[in-house]
Design an enzyme around this catalytic site. Structure first.
Site, PDB file in Angstrom:
ATOM      1  N   LEU A 537       0.721  -1.202   0.060  1.00 13.94           N
ATOM      2  CA  LEU A 537      -0.152  -0.105   0.030  1.00 13.94           C
ATOM      3  C   LEU A 537       0.812   1.316  -0.055  1.00 13.94           C
ATOM      4  CD1 LEU A 537      -2.613  -0.893   2.559  1.00 13.94           C
ATOM      5  CD2 LEU A 537      -2.969  -0.609   0.051  1.00 13.94           C
ATOM      6  N   GLY A 538       2.006   1.235   0.548  1.00 19.51           N
ATOM      7  CA  GLY A 538       2.871   2.245   0.563  1.00 19.51           C
ATOM      8  C   GLY A 538       4.082   2.045   1.715  1.00 19.51           C
ATOM      9  N   PRO A 544       7.237  -0.685   5.253  1.00 14.86           N
ATOM     10  CA  PRO A 544       6.207  -0.766   4.357  1.00 14.86           C
ATOM     11  C   PRO A 544       4.923  -1.184   4.726  1.00 14.86           C
ATOM     12  CG  PRO A 544       7.942  -2.695   4.158  1.00 14.86           C
ATOM     13  CD  PRO A 544       8.260  -1.670   5.357  1.00 14.86           C
ATOM     14  N   VAL A 545       3.540  -0.894   4.159  1.00 20.78           N
ATOM     15  CA  VAL A 545       2.267  -1.475   4.587  1.00 20.78           C
ATOM     16  C   VAL A 545       1.874  -2.265   3.636  1.00 20.78           C
ATOM     17  CG1 VAL A 545       0.113  -0.334   5.457  1.00 20.78           C
ATOM     18  CG2 VAL A 545       2.278   0.804   5.827  1.00 20.78           C
ATOM     19  N   LYS A 559       1.577  -3.610   8.764  1.00 26.26           N
ATOM     20  CA  LYS A 559       2.831  -2.724   8.891  1.00 26.26           C
ATOM     21  C   LYS A 559       3.953  -3.467   9.132  1.00 26.26           C
ATOM     22  CE  LYS A 559       4.205   1.857   9.619  1.00 26.26           C
ATOM     23  NZ  LYS A 559       3.303   2.902   8.925  1.00 26.26           N
ATOM     24  N   ASP A 656       5.363  12.511  13.491  1.00 25.73           N
ATOM     25  CA  ASP A 656       5.182  12.609  12.025  1.00 25.73           C
ATOM     26  C   ASP A 656       3.992  12.965  11.545  1.00 25.73           C
ATOM     27  OD1 ASP A 656       6.420  12.258   9.686  1.00 25.73           O
ATOM     28  OD2 ASP A 656       6.623  10.289   9.530  1.00 25.73           O
TER      29      ASP A 656
END
Ligand SMILES: *[C@@H]1O[C@H](CO)[C@@H](O)[C@H](O)[C@H]1NC(C)=O
Ligand SMILES: *[C@@H]1O[C@H](CO)[C@@H](O)[C@H](O)[C@H]1NC(C)=O
Ligand SMILES: *[C@@H]1O[C@H](CO)[C@@H](O)[C@H](O)[C@H]1NC(C)=O
Ligand SMILES: *[C@@H]1O[C@H](CO)[C@@H](O)[C@H](O)[C@H]1NC(C)=O
Ligand SMILES: *[C@@H]1O[C@H](CO)[C@@H](O)[C@H](O)[C@H]1NC(C)=O
Length: 848
Positions: A537-538, A544-545, A559, A656
């Site tokens: 996903l990203g 990474p997910v 995740k 973040d």
């Protein structure tokens, strides 16, 4: 009626009773939807009996492609997967016929079809016909006769165990069957698999009467044969035992979020319900591997899933038939290579035979063999070994706190070597089996002494260092009198300063209810198709997910934390348990976690609408977010952040916050993600990685970017940037207003002072917004991005200003830090050491 009779004659092949014993009291009335079934009423096809709170329903359903109808209980929303109990499993209502469920003349519940055949009955002896039936909120169909419960479906389960069921076991016959699988996924008739409990509190799964899998004993916390079951308490599961009337009863506390299903393919699965996402999560299932299968490698064989081939013989044992064994038929098992002393001379050694005395080979991390006995008078592992040695029939022993001294006198059956967890097993061998290895063992021992001395020295040194740092830090903290963190200080201190550790631990002990499930690595691998690239996903700042789909169909976001959060598994787990307690409608919900070898994995609810940046910065999707939705998003983020800062017990600084970390649910409600991860990555002891600064250009407050200092006010700054981005539809870190060479913040400030707020607003929403609200928001945004932390409002003031409708009377000061970092990179960055960050930062400043 006559056509029905004709059909009945043709179909009459079942050994069923024609329903004549019952004289129904007149014509029955239909109930449609009710919570109690009384005499004189009947439940017809299409009618539903609900539990009082509506968690369970009883009614008629069709299974699969056949048009056969069944009466059953399902949980929440009907699907074949949520059916927990079926009455007429082997006697379906044939498609041509009708049937109704009612209280029969004798007071029993009876399902009778239109040919007057009895398809199912509660079949219990009753003194009075005065019965009522109702469905409890835990899924139990209860027949009440003159005020007493005379029959309940919990005593006659189908393929599903529901929390709250009591399983009774007759101590004399020593066998019970509690669950029987469906024949096929869509066929509720009796399948080949059944499941029961033994007197030693072990679950056994049979296939056609032969053992297929066993759970190992219940040790008070978990089944010792299920390594994934880290702590059963975290599954909300507790097996308790009591004995009454010559029967032993096992029961669990009522809990409608858990169920265990024996599937038609012979796996036993633990499912847990998550209210927030309205889905069932598959926590573990067994047997899941070859070695989970009962006695896969035969007697005295050991099964190890990582090995090739997975079967081998115990030390000192050889295959019974090497021909069969080598051809991959392990069922014959292994036999002893050298007879043990007492077997060869036919007598029991008295304990002082010296070198020839039998010895024990220690195997660690195993699923202990089936069929053990107990030496109840023995209280420690040494005496347990002595006890076993003295009796020739003792083949192995183990000392486990929950059971004491366990001894095996029959063949050693079903030994599985776990990758983690498991118990120690000591197997009796002839002394001669050890002689070859002794020299090596001797050397190892000397090495071990050196290693231990080394570890102790290192330990003493680090204690000294920690003490020094601690004193230094204490002094500094006193001098500054606030909770800001300074670049030189280690992350350990950061954590202490941000969250009062002692207080937290105190609270944790009381509240175990939010414990978070450990999800097995196998489940995760299956859900993400082995972390397939297509499921990515990203990539966030912490790893990474992936998108995943569980076997039940639930979608999840997985995740995978970048290696080197630097934490031990136990610390990681503790952090996760703390983070899981953070629950708020504007925070993404953590569903579970997984640790396997080096991997640390978090499982979140999946958000179909992805992240905010994919909307506000994309010209095609911008229009989907009108002003009302954007205001709702801004307020939602503010509330989520306030919860993290103030209301939650941990006082989390996000560090973040940015558009790509705001996820949107199906109704476009914002949910903050990645919160608390800074904690996981911060509480390690490794100096090089403790200096990591996490953040994203454009959202980092000046004091954080330049000095590495962060506080809740750094999050407020990021929030301010985010707010201005949402209103303008432009990215701060890539925005350069044509011709003016200003950053988004500076541009906002300029227009604000020119009293031209509409000039700042995203043109796609300028029609739908109200000038008042927009001005108020921009005012708040500019207050949040002021240079000095003390000038910025707290999140609670932000919310008051946003929601009160009263304009914020404070004029913002010019954000001088509003540099225009022209970088298209919106990824989070971490740096090993602050010097690196400042270097990069200066490069950005001078590069413009
Ligand atoms: C009812 O129970 C009795 C004894 O347990 C059994 O013999 C009989 O067959 C049962 N009747 C039905 C309809 O299942
Ligand atoms: C049936 O039992 C209930 C109590 O469970 C009682 O109130 C009622 O009077 C009884 N009715 C008959 C007809 O016996
Ligand atoms: C059940 O077991 C029988 C006998 O072993 C076998 O013939 C049949 O195929 C099995 N059914 C299923 C669904 O596995
Ligand atoms: C495997 O070996 C056992 C005897 O140890 C034998 O009974 C069985 O038939 C063998 N199975 C196969 C598939 O050859
Ligand atoms: C050894 O164990 C067997 C089985 O439990 C028992 O019958 C026998 O008495 C024991 N022998 C000794 C010497 O304890």
């Amino acid at each position: 009626m006559s056509t029905a009779y004709v059909k009945c004659c043709r179909l009459h092949k079942w050994p069923l009773f024609v329903f004549s014993l019952v004289s129904l009291t007149g014509i029955l009335q239909a109930v449609h939807s009710a919570t109690i079934l009384q005499r004189g009423y009947s439940l017809k096809d299409g009618d539903i009996l609900d539990s009082p709170a509506g968690t369970f329903h009883l009614g008629f359903f069709t299974s699969g492609n056949s048009s056969n109808r069944y009466v059953g209980i399902w949980e929440r929303v009907f699907s074949l997967q949520t059916v927990v109990w079926v009455a007429n499993r082997d006697y379906p209502i044939l498609p041509e016929l009708d049937a109704s469920l009612s209280i029969a003349g004798d007071g029993n519940l009876a399902l009778v079809d239109s040919c007057h055949r009895l398809l199912w009955s509660s079949n219990t002896t009753l003194v009075s016909p005065n019965s009522t039936a109702m469905l409890s909120d835990y899924g139990d169909l209860i027949l009440n006769n003159s005020g007493a419960t005379v029959w309940e479906s919990f005593d006659h389960p189908s393929d599903t165990y529901l929390a709250g069921m009591k399983i009774s076991l007759d101590l004399i016959t020593n066998s019970n069957k509690i669950l029987t699988s469906w024949k096929k996924l869509d066929d509720p008739s009796m399948g080949n698999f059944s499941l029961g409990v033994t007197p030693a509190a072990q679950i056994i799964l049979w296939e056609n009467g032969r053992p297929r899998w066993r759970s190992g004993q219940w040790n008070g916390q978990a089944f010792i044969g299920i390594p994934d079951m880290v702590s059963a308490a975290s599954y909300g599961f507790k097996l308790s035992v009591f004995i009454k009337d010559g029967k032993i009863y096992y029961y669990t506390d009522f809990n409608s979020s858990h169920r265990w299903v024996l599937s038609s393919i012979g796996t036993f699965t633990h499912l847990m319900y998550f209210e927030s996402t309205d889905t069932w999560l598959n926590l573990w299932e067994a047997p899941a591997t070859e070695c989970d299968k009962y006695n896969r490698c035969g007697n005295y064989g050991i099964c190890s899933d990582g090995a090739v081939p997975f079967c081998s013989c115990l030390k000192g044992f050889v295959p019974k038939s090497s021909l069969e064994w080598n051809s991959g038929n392990w069922s014959g098992g292994c036999v002893r290579r050298t007879r043990v002393l007492c077997e060869s001379n036919g007598m029991t050694p008295d304990g002082d035979v010296g070198d020839v005395q039998d010895r024990f080979h220690l195997m660690q991390g195993v699923k202990l063999p089936d069929f053990f006995g107990r030496a109840s008078q023995v209280v420690n592992v040494r005496d347990c070994g002595q006890f076993c040695l003295k009796n020739c029939s003792c083949k192995a022993f183990s000392f486990v706190d929950a059971f004491g001294c366990m001894i095996w006198e029959s063949n050693l059956v079903d030994i599985n070597v776990f990758r983690s967890g498991g118990n120690d097993l000591n197997v009796r061998l002839a002394a001669s089996e050890f002689t070859q290895d002794d020299a090596v063992t001797g050397q190892k021992k000397t090495m071990a002494v050196y290693v231990i001395v080394g570890i102790v020295l290192a330990g003493l040194l680090s204690v000294g260092c920690i003490a020094l740092i601690f004193c230094k830090y204490r002094r500094r903290k006193v001098a500054d009198g606030n909770s800001l963190i300074y670049p030189g200080s280690s992350r350990k201190q950061v954590v202490e300063a941000v969250s009062p550790v002692k207080e937290m631990q105190g609270e944790d002990k009381e509240d175990k209810s939010h414990e978070i499930p450990h999800i097995s690595f196998r489940t995760i691998l299956a859900a993400t198709s082995y972390f397939a690239g297509a499921n990515l996903l990203g990539k966030g700042g912490f790893g990474p997910v992936y998108k995943g789909t569980l076997s039940g169909g639930q979608e999840i976001a997985v995740k995978k934390l970048s290696t080197g959060s630097g934490q031990g598994m136990e610390e990681f787990k503790n952090e996760v348990i703390l983070i899981a307690k953070l629950q708020h409608r504007n925070l993404v919900r953590l569903l579970g976690f997984c640790t396997e070898n080096e991997d640390q994995i978090l499982v979140y609810e999946y958000m179909p609408n992805k992240s905010l940046d994919s909307f506000i910065f994309e010209s095609s999707k911008k229009v989907l977010l009108d002003w009302e939705k954007r205001l709702n998003i801004i307020e939602g983020i503010a509330r989520g952040l306030l919860y993290l800062h103030r209301d939650s017990r941990l006082r989390i600084i996000h560090r973040d916050l940015k558009a790509s970390n705001i996820l949107l649910d199906e109704d476009m409600n914002p949910k903050i993600s990645d919160f608390g991860l800074a904690r996981i990555f911060s509480s390690d002891n490794n100096e090089t990685s403790t200096r990591r600064v996490v953040g994203t250009y454009g959202y980092m407050s000046p004091e954080y970017a330049m000095q590495g200092i962060f506080s809740v006010k750094s999050d407020v700054y990021s929030f301010g940037v985010l707010l201005l981005e949402i209103i303008s539809g432009k990215k701060n870190n890539t925005y350069r207003h044509t011709g003016l060479n200003l950053s988004l913040l500076a541009y906002a400030w300029k227009l604000w002072n020119e009293e031209n707020v509409m000039g700042f607003v995203d043109p796609t929403i300028s029609d739908s917004c109200s000038l008042d609200e927009v001005s108020r928001c921009i005012n708040v945004g500019l207050l949040c991005v002021q240079d000095r932390t003390s000038d910025r409002p707290s999140m609670s003031s932000v919310i008051v200003m946003l929601e009160s409708g009263v304009s914020a009377h404070t004029e913002p000061m010019k954000p001088t830090f509003a540099f225009d970092a022209v970088s298209s990179d919106t990824q989070s960055h971490s740096y090993d050491g602050r010097a690196g960050l400042i270097h990069e930062f200066i490069t950005i400043l001078t590069g413009r």
